[in-house]
Design a protein around this motif. Structure first.
Motif, PDB file in Angstrom:
ATOM      1  N   GLY A 124      43.245  33.929  34.408  1.00  0.00           N
ATOM      2  CA  GLY A 124      42.573  35.172  34.760  1.00  0.00           C
ATOM      3  C   GLY A 124      43.244  35.838  35.934  1.00  0.00           C
ATOM      4  O   GLY A 124      44.054  35.235  36.629  1.00  0.00           O
ATOM      5  N   VAL A 125      42.901  37.124  36.113  1.00  0.00           N
ATOM      6  CA  VAL A 125      43.434  37.909  37.219  1.00  0.00           C
ATOM      7  C   VAL A 125      42.264  38.552  37.950  1.00  0.00           C
ATOM      8  O   VAL A 125      41.438  39.228  37.333  1.00  0.00           O
ATOM      9  CB  VAL A 125      44.392  39.006  36.688  1.00  0.00           C
ATOM     10  N   PHE A 126      42.168  38.307  39.255  1.00  0.00           N
ATOM     11  CA  PHE A 126      41.146  38.972  40.068  1.00  0.00           C
ATOM     12  C   PHE A 126      41.793  40.185  40.703  1.00  0.00           C
ATOM     13  O   PHE A 126      42.719  40.047  41.487  1.00  0.00           O
ATOM     14  CB  PHE A 126      40.600  38.016  41.138  1.00  0.00           C
ATOM     15  N   VAL A 127      41.320  41.373  40.317  1.00  0.00           N
ATOM     16  CA  VAL A 127      41.984  42.590  40.790  1.00  0.00           C
ATOM     17  C   VAL A 127      41.508  42.950  42.192  1.00  0.00           C
ATOM     18  O   VAL A 127      40.537  42.406  42.709  1.00  0.00           O
ATOM     19  CB  VAL A 127      41.820  43.774  39.810  1.00  0.00           C
ATOM     20  N   LYS A 128      42.226  43.880  42.784  1.00  0.00           N
ATOM     21  CA  LYS A 128      42.010  44.315  44.161  1.00  0.00           C
ATOM     22  C   LYS A 128      40.542  44.664  44.438  1.00  0.00           C
ATOM     23  O   LYS A 128      39.869  45.242  43.594  1.00  0.00           O
ATOM     24  CB  LYS A 128      42.899  45.548  44.399  1.00  0.00           C
ATOM     25  N   GLY A 129      40.072  44.320  45.644  1.00  0.00           N
ATOM     26  CA  GLY A 129      38.707  44.611  46.051  1.00  0.00           C
ATOM     27  C   GLY A 129      38.350  46.075  45.819  1.00  0.00           C
ATOM     28  O   GLY A 129      39.091  46.972  46.211  1.00  0.00           O
ATOM     29  N   TYR A 133      37.152  55.776  40.097  1.00  0.00           N
ATOM     30  CA  TYR A 133      38.575  55.881  39.764  1.00  0.00           C
ATOM     31  C   TYR A 133      38.996  54.656  38.946  1.00  0.00           C
ATOM     32  O   TYR A 133      39.720  54.773  37.951  1.00  0.00           O
ATOM     33  CB  TYR A 133      39.416  55.976  41.040  1.00  0.00           C
ATOM     34  N   PHE A 134      38.502  53.475  39.366  1.00  0.00           N
ATOM     35  CA  PHE A 134      38.830  52.255  38.626  1.00  0.00           C
ATOM     36  C   PHE A 134      38.397  52.379  37.166  1.00  0.00           C
ATOM     37  O   PHE A 134      39.175  52.106  36.246  1.00  0.00           O
ATOM     38  CB  PHE A 134      38.172  51.025  39.272  1.00  0.00           C
ATOM     39  N   VAL A 135      37.154  52.812  36.971  1.00  0.00           N
ATOM     40  CA  VAL A 135      36.602  52.889  35.615  1.00  0.00           C
ATOM     41  C   VAL A 135      37.383  53.904  34.767  1.00  0.00           C
ATOM     42  O   VAL A 135      37.712  53.648  33.603  1.00  0.00           O
ATOM     43  CB  VAL A 135      35.103  53.255  35.659  1.00  0.00           C
ATOM     44  N   ILE A 178      39.129  40.348  36.174  1.00  0.00           N
ATOM     45  CA  ILE A 178      37.865  40.243  36.900  1.00  0.00           C
ATOM     46  C   ILE A 178      37.952  41.120  38.148  1.00  0.00           C
ATOM     47  O   ILE A 178      38.938  41.064  38.882  1.00  0.00           O
ATOM     48  CB  ILE A 178      37.607  38.771  37.277  1.00  0.00           C
ATOM     49  N   VAL A 179      36.924  41.939  38.356  1.00  0.00           N
ATOM     50  CA  VAL A 179      36.959  42.859  39.494  1.00  0.00           C
ATOM     51  C   VAL A 179      36.281  42.221  40.695  1.00  0.00           C
ATOM     52  O   VAL A 179      35.191  41.643  40.586  1.00  0.00           O
ATOM     53  CB  VAL A 179      36.251  44.186  39.164  1.00  0.00           C
ATOM     54  N   ASN A 180      36.927  42.341  41.829  1.00  0.00           N
ATOM     55  CA  ASN A 180      36.368  41.900  43.098  1.00  0.00           C
ATOM     56  C   ASN A 180      35.601  43.089  43.675  1.00  0.00           C
ATOM     57  O   ASN A 180      36.145  44.175  43.833  1.00  0.00           O
ATOM     58  CB  ASN A 180      37.525  41.467  44.007  1.00  0.00           C
ATOM     59  N   VAL A 181      34.319  42.882  43.955  1.00  0.00           N
ATOM     60  CA  VAL A 181      33.435  43.968  44.373  1.00  0.00           C
ATOM     61  C   VAL A 181      33.048  43.796  45.836  1.00  0.00           C
ATOM     62  O   VAL A 181      32.584  42.730  46.239  1.00  0.00           O
ATOM     63  CB  VAL A 181      32.139  43.962  43.515  1.00  0.00           C
ATOM     64  N   SER A 182      33.255  44.865  46.620  1.00  0.00           N
ATOM     65  CA  SER A 182      32.894  44.781  48.022  1.00  0.00           C
ATOM     66  C   SER A 182      32.054  45.985  48.411  1.00  0.00           C
ATOM     67  O   SER A 182      31.995  46.972  47.677  1.00  0.00           O
ATOM     68  CB  SER A 182      34.145  44.700  48.884  1.00  0.00           C
ATOM     69  N   GLY A 183      31.422  45.889  49.581  1.00  0.00           N
ATOM     70  CA  GLY A 183      30.585  47.012  50.005  1.00  0.00           C
ATOM     71  C   GLY A 183      30.139  46.889  51.438  1.00  0.00           C
ATOM     72  O   GLY A 183      30.352  45.861  52.084  1.00  0.00           O
ATOM     73  N   ASP A 211      33.044  46.853  28.612  1.00  0.00           N
ATOM     74  CA  ASP A 211      33.109  45.795  27.587  1.00  0.00           C
ATOM     75  C   ASP A 211      34.030  44.648  27.936  1.00  0.00           C
ATOM     76  O   ASP A 211      33.714  43.488  27.726  1.00  0.00           O
ATOM     77  CB  ASP A 211      33.676  46.387  26.285  1.00  0.00           C
ATOM     78  N   LYS A 212      35.225  45.006  28.415  1.00  0.00           N
ATOM     79  CA  LYS A 212      36.249  43.971  28.562  1.00  0.00           C
ATOM     80  C   LYS A 212      36.355  43.430  29.981  1.00  0.00           C
ATOM     81  O   LYS A 212      37.359  42.851  30.354  1.00  0.00           O
ATOM     82  CB  LYS A 212      37.591  44.507  28.068  1.00  0.00           C
ATOM     83  N   MET A 213      35.305  43.658  30.756  1.00  0.00           N
ATOM     84  CA  MET A 213      35.235  43.082  32.102  1.00  0.00           C
ATOM     85  C   MET A 213      34.141  42.018  32.050  1.00  0.00           C
ATOM     86  O   MET A 213      32.965  42.338  32.148  1.00  0.00           O
ATOM     87  CB  MET A 213      34.853  44.151  33.131  1.00  0.00           C
ATOM     88  N   PRO A 214      34.530  40.765  31.865  1.00  0.00           N
ATOM     89  CA  PRO A 214      33.531  39.727  31.588  1.00  0.00           C
ATOM     90  C   PRO A 214      32.867  39.181  32.846  1.00  0.00           C
ATOM     91  O   PRO A 214      31.902  38.419  32.745  1.00  0.00           O
ATOM     92  CB  PRO A 214      34.363  38.634  30.925  1.00  0.00           C
ATOM     93  N   ALA A 215      33.374  39.557  34.011  1.00  0.00           N
ATOM     94  CA  ALA A 215      32.862  38.932  35.234  1.00  0.00           C
ATOM     95  C   ALA A 215      33.198  39.805  36.428  1.00  0.00           C
ATOM     96  O   ALA A 215      34.109  40.629  36.371  1.00  0.00           O
ATOM     97  CB  ALA A 215      33.505  37.548  35.422  1.00  0.00           C
ATOM     98  N   ILE A 216      32.442  39.606  37.513  1.00  0.00           N
ATOM     99  CA  ILE A 216      32.844  40.174  38.791  1.00  0.00           C
ATOM    100  C   ILE A 216      32.836  39.063  39.845  1.00  0.00           C
ATOM    101  O   ILE A 216      32.157  38.041  39.684  1.00  0.00           O
ATOM    102  CB  ILE A 216      31.935  41.333  39.281  1.00  0.00           C
TER     103      ILE A 216
END
Lengths: 257, 304
Positions: B41-46, B80-82, B97-102, B119-124
């Motif tokens: 898997g690949v965890f993309v930028k925050g 923008y990501f979406v 997999i998207v890394n979510v910050s806030g 659909d194709k983002m199975p996890a965060i």
């Protein structure tokens, strides 16, 4: 971009700090197209404290010999280790990275201004301009005569003007005070070197309405746009100097604001 | 290579080797160097709700066997990501997999809700551990109460696999892990970077514009490994271990300490092909030791 092992063909010490290292792909594959201003990331081997690669601009590409020239200043532990390389050593590179100087189609007066080891990419740029039938002036600066590197190579591709801080070669003082800038009118300026020098060159270009490209050497980790560490503030916001640069048109930067 | 398969929440990974957020861009940056399809898997930028310019230059300082960074979550925001990045990366042959910050719980929730529909983002991966932002970030990950409340709030809007990324800048990482497990996290990933700093002695100035930043690389590995081992003994959900991994031996160490899967982070900068070399190295190790599934190794350290 690719990752490839190179073999060191030669390592020539040009002065107390600077080395000219010539490398060729170890597997003999032909070099891809490399443009002036682009750089490589060198893996520093056998140095446990040093973790990151070292970004080094391409000094020259000799297509006939399938050879890349790297002009490296041994300034710290990492570059010092790289400069210990001997003929036959392997060197792992990521290359070619980053943007390049624009080779304009138009005829005109071209000035290439470099300081210290920042003169490195200007040799390859001068050669490419020469190949296009454009003759250019090189204005190179250093602390003293021994710091003006590769003079004979530069002279093959244009007219060489120099300035040294101690006056031991060329005019005394900084390149940005050289009389050439008062006496000749240029259409394009390309510059690479210490930031204060490039800012002064940029101001001169701006004042005189001359198109100008600068090559930055921001601190970077990856060199291919993943880490977002080497950012430069531009009119489009923060961008990676490794992928959008290292060569930027002055109009994109916020230096003169 | 079915014996390399690993399960994290609802995710079936082809192998336990993934790449850490903030070190791998959106995967695209590495496609010249490796076949992304070889990764677990690949965890993309925050990614944050609103675009962020990040911190001022300089943002990076090399330190012995590692580096400090203070990027500060530079990204163009979730919309923008979406619209622009998801369409490019959604068909990559690996889990993205998207890394979510806030900065606030509301930010995390809004961002997660927008990603839940893809659909194709199975996890965060919920980043409650970024040390480089003024508000939020690591603040959520350094107390059990705030870690629990942000996990609970995101859990309500995010039905898919929810991974919570833990900060090592705490007194007891195991209790933070327990608190997010209790609120429904499907897995934890650890560790994020250690808060550190460096000073230029000639100029007497900090090497980072923000003075402090996050330390990563091989220099943090022993501490990260210890934390994975502590968390392994504290929770029952899967653990994704990371911190200074550079080769397959490091990866196996993390698995033996209790990690179900691992992430390669800073070392991607040094060897962009490190991740696939580590996949091959783990496979060879299983061969040599006649182990039929990598899962048998998890927490498999023998005691004296």
């Amino acid at each position: 971009m690719k990752q490839l092992d190179f073999t060191v063909r030669s390592n020539e010490k040009l002065n107390d700090q600077n080395h000219l290292i010539k490398v060729t792909p170890s597997n003999h594959e032909l070099l891809p197209e490399i443009f002036p201003g682009q750089f490589v990331q060198i893996l520093v081997d056998n140095s446990p404290r040093i973790f990151l690669r070292r970004p080094i601009s391409v000094n020259f590409v000799n297509k006939e010999k399938n050879e890349v020239w790297l002009l490296i200043q041994a300034i710290g532990e990492g570059t010092g280790r790289i400069c210990e390389a001997v003929t036959g050593d392997r060197m792992n590179l990521l290359f070619p990275l980053g943007s390049s100087f624009t080779i304009p189609g138009e005829k005109g007066n071209y000035l290439l201004v470099g300081g210290g080891v920042g003169t490195a990419p200007l040799l390859f740029l001068g050669k490419m301009l020469h190949d296009k039938g454009v003759s250019c002036d090189f204005l190179l600066g250093g602390r003293s005569e021994k710091d003006i590197l590769q003079r004979r190579d530069f002279e093959k591709y244009g007219t060489l003007y120099c300035a040294t801080e101690d006056g031991s070669f060329g005019e005394k003082g900084f390149v940005t005070r050289h009389s050439l800038l008062e006496n000749k009118r240029y259409d394009f300026i390309f510059t690479c070197g210490p930031k204060p020098m490039m800012v002064a060159v940029a101001k001169y270009a701006h004042r005189n309405g001359i198109a100008c490209e600068v090559s930055l050497e921001n601190l970077m980790a990856c060199g291919f746009g993943a880490c977002l560490c080497c950012i430069e503030k531009t009119i489009r916001g923060n961008v990676c100097a490794c992928t959008e640069g290292p060569v930027f048109n002055l109009n994109e930067l916020t230096w003169l604001d | 290579m079915a014996r390399l398969e690993v399960q994290i929440g609802d995710l079936q990974l082809r192998n336990p080797v993934m790449t850490a957020s903030g070190t791998f861009g959106y995967g695209t940056e590495y496609s010249d160097f490796i076949d992304l399809g070889r990764l677990g898997g690949v965890f993309v930028k925050g990614t944050t709700l609103e675009p962020r310019e990040g911190n001022d230059y300089p943002r990076m300082a090399e330190t012995p066997s590692g580096m400090l960074n203070s990027v500060g979550l530079q990204n163009k925001g979730v919309d923008y990501f979406v619209e622009h990045l998801y369409p490019v990366i959604k068909d990559y042959d690996t889990h993205m997999i998207v890394n979510v910050s806030g900065s606030t719980i509301e930010d995390y929730v809004a961002c997660a809700a927008k990603l839940a529909g893809l659909d194709k983002m199975p996890a965060i991966e919920l980043n409650i551990s970024c040390p480089n932002v003024k508000e939020g970030g690591m603040a959520f990950g350094t107390s059990c109460a705030s870690a629990a409340s942000v996990t609970r709030a995101v859990r309500e809007v995010y039905p898919k696999t929810l991974i919570v990324k833990l900060s090592p800048n705490v007194t007891d990482i195991a209790e933070i892990a327990r608190s997010v497990e209790a609120e429904g996290a499907d897995a934890v990933s650890l560790v994020n970077t250690f808060l550190g700093m460096a000073i230029d002695v000639e100029r007497r100035k900090p090497k980072l514009s923000t003075i402090t930043g996050g330390l990563s690389g091989p220099c943090i590995k022993p501490i990260a490994l210890r934390m994975v081992w502590q968390v392994y003994h504290a929770v029952n959900i899967p653990i994704i271990g990371m911190g200074g991994i550079t080769n397959w031996q490091d990866a196996i160490e993390f698995i033996l300490a209790g990690a179900d899967a691992i992430q390669i982070g800073t070392y991607n900068f040094v060897d962009p092909a490190a991740s696939v070399k580590i996949v091959d190295g783990i496979n060879d190790y299983l061969d040599r030791h006649h182990i039929s599934s990598v899962n048998e190794l998890v927490g498999g350290m023998n005691h004296f």
